[in-house]
Motif scaffolding. Structure first.
Motif, PDB file in Angstrom:
ATOM      1  N   ALA A 277     -67.298 -31.220 -48.552  1.00 36.28           N
ATOM      2  CA  ALA A 277     -67.243 -29.771 -48.371  1.00 36.28           C
ATOM      3  C   ALA A 277     -68.324 -29.308 -47.406  1.00 36.28           C
ATOM      4  O   ALA A 277     -68.214 -29.510 -46.200  1.00 36.28           O
ATOM      5  CB  ALA A 277     -67.342 -29.063 -49.720  1.00 36.28           C
ATOM      6  N   CYS A 278     -69.394 -28.723 -47.930  1.00 34.10           N
ATOM      7  CA  CYS A 278     -70.396 -28.059 -47.082  1.00 34.10           C
ATOM      8  C   CYS A 278     -70.921 -28.936 -45.956  1.00 34.10           C
ATOM      9  O   CYS A 278     -70.875 -28.562 -44.779  1.00 34.10           O
ATOM     10  CB  CYS A 278     -71.570 -27.586 -47.931  1.00 34.10           C
ATOM     11  N   MET A 279     -71.444 -30.096 -46.299  1.00 31.52           N
ATOM     12  CA  MET A 279     -72.120 -30.907 -45.293  1.00 31.52           C
ATOM     13  C   MET A 279     -71.170 -31.473 -44.233  1.00 31.52           C
ATOM     14  O   MET A 279     -71.390 -31.285 -43.032  1.00 31.52           O
ATOM     15  CB  MET A 279     -72.932 -32.012 -45.968  1.00 31.52           C
ATOM     16  N   PRO A 280     -70.092 -32.161 -44.605  1.00 31.93           N
ATOM     17  CA  PRO A 280     -69.214 -32.674 -43.548  1.00 31.93           C
ATOM     18  C   PRO A 280     -68.488 -31.573 -42.784  1.00 31.93           C
ATOM     19  O   PRO A 280     -68.285 -31.694 -41.566  1.00 31.93           O
ATOM     20  CB  PRO A 280     -68.228 -33.571 -44.307  1.00 31.93           C
ATOM     21  N   SER A 281     -68.107 -30.500 -43.451  1.00 35.66           N
ATOM     22  CA  SER A 281     -67.378 -29.448 -42.732  1.00 35.66           C
ATOM     23  C   SER A 281     -68.272 -28.767 -41.708  1.00 35.66           C
ATOM     24  O   SER A 281     -67.846 -28.497 -40.577  1.00 35.66           O
ATOM     25  CB  SER A 281     -66.802 -28.421 -43.713  1.00 35.66           C
ATOM     26  N   LYS A 282     -69.508 -28.494 -42.068  1.00 39.35           N
ATOM     27  CA  LYS A 282     -70.400 -27.833 -41.109  1.00 39.35           C
ATOM     28  C   LYS A 282     -70.820 -28.802 -40.001  1.00 39.35           C
ATOM     29  O   LYS A 282     -71.082 -28.388 -38.869  1.00 39.35           O
ATOM     30  CB  LYS A 282     -71.628 -27.274 -41.816  1.00 39.35           C
ATOM     31  N   ALA A 283     -70.863 -30.093 -40.306  1.00 41.40           N
ATOM     32  CA  ALA A 283     -71.121 -31.076 -39.249  1.00 41.40           C
ATOM     33  C   ALA A 283     -69.974 -31.095 -38.241  1.00 41.40           C
ATOM     34  O   ALA A 283     -70.199 -31.280 -37.037  1.00 41.40           O
ATOM     35  CB  ALA A 283     -71.320 -32.464 -39.849  1.00 41.40           C
ATOM     36  N   LEU A 284     -68.752 -30.914 -38.691  1.00 40.19           N
ATOM     37  CA  LEU A 284     -67.607 -30.833 -37.785  1.00 40.19           C
ATOM     38  C   LEU A 284     -67.639 -29.549 -36.964  1.00 40.19           C
ATOM     39  O   LEU A 284     -67.261 -29.537 -35.784  1.00 40.19           O
ATOM     40  CB  LEU A 284     -66.299 -30.883 -38.577  1.00 40.19           C
ATOM     41  N   LEU A 285     -68.111 -28.472 -37.567  1.00 43.99           N
ATOM     42  CA  LEU A 285     -68.041 -27.162 -36.924  1.00 43.99           C
ATOM     43  C   LEU A 285     -69.206 -26.873 -35.986  1.00 43.99           C
ATOM     44  O   LEU A 285     -69.056 -26.128 -35.012  1.00 43.99           O
ATOM     45  CB  LEU A 285     -67.976 -26.069 -37.999  1.00 43.99           C
ATOM     46  N   ARG A 286     -70.365 -27.461 -36.251  1.00 48.94           N
ATOM     47  CA  ARG A 286     -71.537 -27.115 -35.452  1.00 48.94           C
ATOM     48  C   ARG A 286     -71.339 -27.387 -33.959  1.00 48.94           C
ATOM     49  O   ARG A 286     -71.662 -26.528 -33.120  1.00 48.94           O
ATOM     50  CB  ARG A 286     -72.774 -27.847 -35.992  1.00 48.94           C
ATOM     51  N   PRO A 287     -70.816 -28.549 -33.536  1.00 48.97           N
ATOM     52  CA  PRO A 287     -70.596 -28.757 -32.100  1.00 48.97           C
ATOM     53  C   PRO A 287     -69.588 -27.773 -31.509  1.00 48.97           C
ATOM     54  O   PRO A 287     -69.714 -27.373 -30.341  1.00 48.97           O
ATOM     55  CB  PRO A 287     -70.063 -30.197 -32.029  1.00 48.97           C
ATOM     56  N   VAL A 288     -68.599 -27.389 -32.302  1.00 47.33           N
ATOM     57  CA  VAL A 288     -67.601 -26.426 -31.843  1.00 47.33           C
ATOM     58  C   VAL A 288     -68.267 -25.094 -31.515  1.00 47.33           C
ATOM     59  O   VAL A 288     -68.048 -24.505 -30.455  1.00 47.33           O
ATOM     60  CB  VAL A 288     -66.515 -26.227 -32.914  1.00 47.33           C
ATOM     61  N   ILE A 289     -69.104 -24.632 -32.433  1.00 46.30           N
ATOM     62  CA  ILE A 289     -69.749 -23.327 -32.256  1.00 46.30           C
ATOM     63  C   ILE A 289     -70.799 -23.377 -31.160  1.00 46.30           C
ATOM     64  O   ILE A 289     -70.935 -22.442 -30.354  1.00 46.30           O
ATOM     65  CB  ILE A 289     -70.348 -22.870 -33.598  1.00 46.30           C
ATOM     66  N   ALA A 290     -71.554 -24.489 -31.093  1.00 48.97           N
ATOM     67  CA  ALA A 290     -72.568 -24.622 -30.036  1.00 48.97           C
ATOM     68  C   ALA A 290     -71.918 -24.625 -28.656  1.00 48.97           C
ATOM     69  O   ALA A 290     -72.419 -23.990 -27.716  1.00 48.97           O
ATOM     70  CB  ALA A 290     -73.371 -25.907 -30.245  1.00 48.97           C
TER      71      ALA A 290
END
Length: 491
Positions: free
Chosen positions: A50-63
């Motif tokens: 949930a939190c950790m893998p999903s935000k790891a997937l999303l961080r490069p997208v947002i950056a």
């Protein structure tokens, strides 16, 4: 028959996710002997699915999205994301689905870990059936805390199990981006995973039964996120229900791979309008159900599979020893809120064990999860981000408050223009006109997740607006939106 070992502790915690870990940490720190039971990975859903893998997937997208809005930098980030590198970092952030570090932490704070399935067999008693067939009966002198969390709730569609759909677990742990992905749902998991996989190379089709996205937030949040998803290439369809799903096997594929690995053939989803949509995978992000069906609730007079109703100290109503902390009590299905509840429950258990005063009913006391009722913060990690705390305008009006919504476009904030060219966003504060305090705040726009704690403090602290006027935001930052909101309120 395997012999059953019996051990007595002060506290037994069932579920070693972040919520259970925090309950155990607090009770152990108070000097109470504590055991924790887990049948999967120590660290729970948040750490691995949930939190950790999903935000790891999303961080490069947002950056990358932020970089593309800056002249002088945008030209350097024109290409696609390196999906392999993103997934490798995701694996690292999920500890490669190994819990050695979490177990080491438990050992360090003196909490005993019992691996296996734990279920109540009566008041204050938990039977643990280990993966090796062992049986251990744990008896709690003072409290048992149920911290088992939730699982994905799937709709009742014929043959769905044979389709092997993605849930949030497969969506956050997949080893590659499917060429086409159907996302069913319009809530947080749906919009975040649509954002991630569209940018990692999938063609995403979103099927949303309602009229819009994020129905529990202010309407403009869902509208701006829908605009961002559409601009990213997502095929977003609202007012659509899925009536049937089948999977056609890949020609010559042999035995199918796991849902997270691909090689499963073609999914065919049929909508209520009779439309046929094909994809390699389908994600159902259609809600959560409590993991309480196999933990022996019937042995203590409670309904198996039910949400557990609790008081503000997280004690299950009608008991003096059973606590339900985190998602299982259905107050706020968020990791940070569950950890907050865990801190409250741990303190309450320790106080009651020592014969101290019962402060459960004291508003904003150490033993009452008061924030659950009107000050819950949340961030949705999409492009743009959405962040909210407290009540929406509709919720405040429904609760009987006399309120006014104050809206500001981020175009009026100098820091927004510096943050990104063409910054697009909106802010709202819901003002209680009788008490002149904030009931809720919502921000939508790039980077607004870092603004929400200031709003949380204002709501929790019930800071009067005339005092908030003296909280001067630094120039030129996104925080200047606070000044614009207060100016708009004052007229």
């Amino acid at each position: 028959m395997t012999e059953t070992e019996s051990i007595v502790y002060d506290v037994v915690v069932v579920g070693a996710g972040p919520v259970g870990e925090n309950v155990a940490d607090r009770t152990r720190a108070a000097g109470l002997s504590t055991a924790i039971v887990e049948d999967e990975l120590v660290g729970g859903e948040c750490s691995y699915w949930a939190c950790m893998p999903s935000k790891a997937l999303l961080r490069p997208v947002i950056a990358r999205a932020d970089a593309r809005r800056l002249p002088g930098l945008s030209q350097a980030v024109r290409g696609p994301l390196d999906a392999e590198a993103v997934l490798k970092r995701r694996d690292y952030m999920a500890s490669d689905w190994k819990d050695d570090g979490q177990v080491q932490w438990l050992n360090g704070v003196g909490v005993d870990l019992h691996r296996g399935h734990g279920r109540l067999t009566g008041p204050r008693t938990v039977l643990v059936e280990g993966p090796d067939g062992s049986r251990t009966e744990l008896t709690a002198r003072h409290a048992v805390a149920v911290c088992t969390g939730t699982r994905a709730a799937l709709p009742d569609l014929p043959g769905l199990a044979e389709v092997r759909p993605w849930t949030s677990r497969e969506a956050t742990s997949a080893r590659r981006a499917p060429e086409r992905l159907i996302v069913v749902g319009g809530g947080v998991v749906a919009v975040e995973m649509a954002t991630a996989w569209q940018n990692l190379g999938s063609q995403v089709t979103m099927l949303v039964r309602g009229k819009g996205l994020l129905p529990r937030m202010e309407p403009f949040a869902g509208e701006l996120i829908a605009q961002g998803l559409t601009e990213a290439g997502v095929d977003l369809r609202t007012g659509v229900s899925v009536t049937s799903v089948t999977r056609e096997p890949a020609a010559g594929s042999g035995a199918p791979d796991t849902p997270a690995g691909g090689g499963n053939g073609t999914v065919v989803a049929v909508t209520d309008a009779g439309e046929r949509i094909e994809a390699e995978e389908i994600l159902f992000a259609t809600g959560r159900a409590p993991k309480t069906d196999t933990i022996g609730l019937e042995t203590v007079g409670l309904d198996p599979g039910s949400w557990l109703s609790v008081d503000d100290s997280m004690r299950v109503e009608g008991t003096d020893w059973l606590y339900a902390v985190g998602d299982v009590n259905h107050r706020a299905l968020l990791t940070h809120q569950g950890k907050y509840q865990a801190r409250i429950a741990g303190a309450a258990i320790a106080a009651r064990a020592s014969g101290g005063a019962d402060e459960e009913s004291a508003a904003w006391g150490a033993h009452a999860a008061t924030a659950d009722h009107g000050a819950v913060p949340q961030v949705v990690f999409t492009d743009p981000e959405a962040a909210a705390v407290g009540l929406s305008l509709a919720e405040a009006e429904q609760a009987g408050h006399r309120v006014r919504a104050v809206d500001v476009d981020f175009a009026s904030v100098a820091g927004a223009g510096l943050y990104a060219e063409g910054y697009r966003g909106r802010a709202r504060m819901v003002v209680d006109l009788e008490e002149e305090i904030l009931r809720g705040v919502t921000f939508v726009g790039p980077g607004v997740g870092e603004l929400i704690h200031s709003a949380t403090i204002a709501v929790v602290g019930e800071v009067p607006l005339d005092r908030l006027w003296h909280a001067v935001p630094s120039y030129p930052t996104l925080s200047e939106v606070w000044l614009r909101l207060l100016e708009a309120y004052r007229g």
